[in-house]
Write an enzyme that holds these catalytic residues in place. Structure first.
Site: not given
Length: 226
Positions: A13, A128, A141, A145, A174
């Site tokens: 990205l 995200s 995670y 975020k 990705t």
């Protein structure tokens, strides 16, 4: 031309954001020193590398000293977690993911605030869907975020002369996504995910929004249609 610094620009990205901004901005391509980063800088006319490990705060401070004005800062660098339950996630993993995904972004922003203020700049955080909801085995995670969302919201409240945008994409096609799907034990189907082109276009849309408007949040979800 205005100048944009993009972190995590060596591939995926970040590289696509760089390509899409290259026609309208002089670029500083952030990333650890690598052949991929150097190759992208050669590919994009007017681009330079900002080759530093973002968790090396002394190195980051030295690298930012020469930046007097900065029009756009795109926080794209980040890592995923090992997809373990809270019960199985050690403290060291919590520290690593928070250090990379939050502390590094906060420190880079702090160091570049004088340059951003001088330009009346724009800070874009690639967040995200996990910054809006938490799924099982994604807690560390998601915590990083959610914290990144707080950083963006706080910066927006404290720096009224800057524009601050959080972009919340769903899962993106990705190499990192391939690794995640492998950890999940599934088969990889790119049609389930957003393309880097679509997410990069959202960044460009935010950055090119006329100055009288403030695009605070953009949420993208995959449709499964290509």
């Amino acid at each position: 031309m205005p100048t944009a610094l993009i972190t995590g620009a060596s591939r995926g990205l970040g590289a696509e954001i760089a390509r899409q901004l290259s026609a309208t901005h002089d670029l500083l391509l952030g990333g650890r020193p690598s052949p991929e980063l150097d190759k992208l800088a050669t590919e994009l006319d007017g681009a330079s590398t900002f080759a530093v490990d973002l968790t090396d705060h002394d190195g980051v401070a030295a690298a930012t000293e020469a930046i007097g004005e900065l029009d756009v800062l795109v926080h794209n660098a980040g890592i995923a977690s090992s997809l373990e339950a809270v019960a199985d996630t050690p403290a060291d993993e919590w520290r690593e993911i928070l250090e990379v995904n939050v502390v590094a972004a906060a420190e880079l922003t702090r160091l570049l605030l004088p340059a951003l203020r001088a330009a009346g700049g724009h800070v874009v955080f690639i967040n995200s869907g996990s910054g809006r909801r938490v799924n099982a085995r994604w807690t560390p995670y998601a915590a990083s975020k959610f914290a990144l969302r707080a950083l963006a919201d706080g910066l927006r409240a404290e720096e009224p002369d800057l524009r601050v945008t959080s972009i919340y994409p769903g899962r993106i096609d990705t190499d990192m996504q391939r690794d995640i799907v492998a950890l999940e034990g599934g088969e990889y189907d790119p049609r389930r995910f957003l393309t880097v082109n679509s997410v990069a276009r959202a960044v460009v849309h935010a950055v090119t929004t006329p100055a009288e408007a403030h695009p605070e949040e953009i949420v993208l979800r995959p449709t499964g249609r290509r």
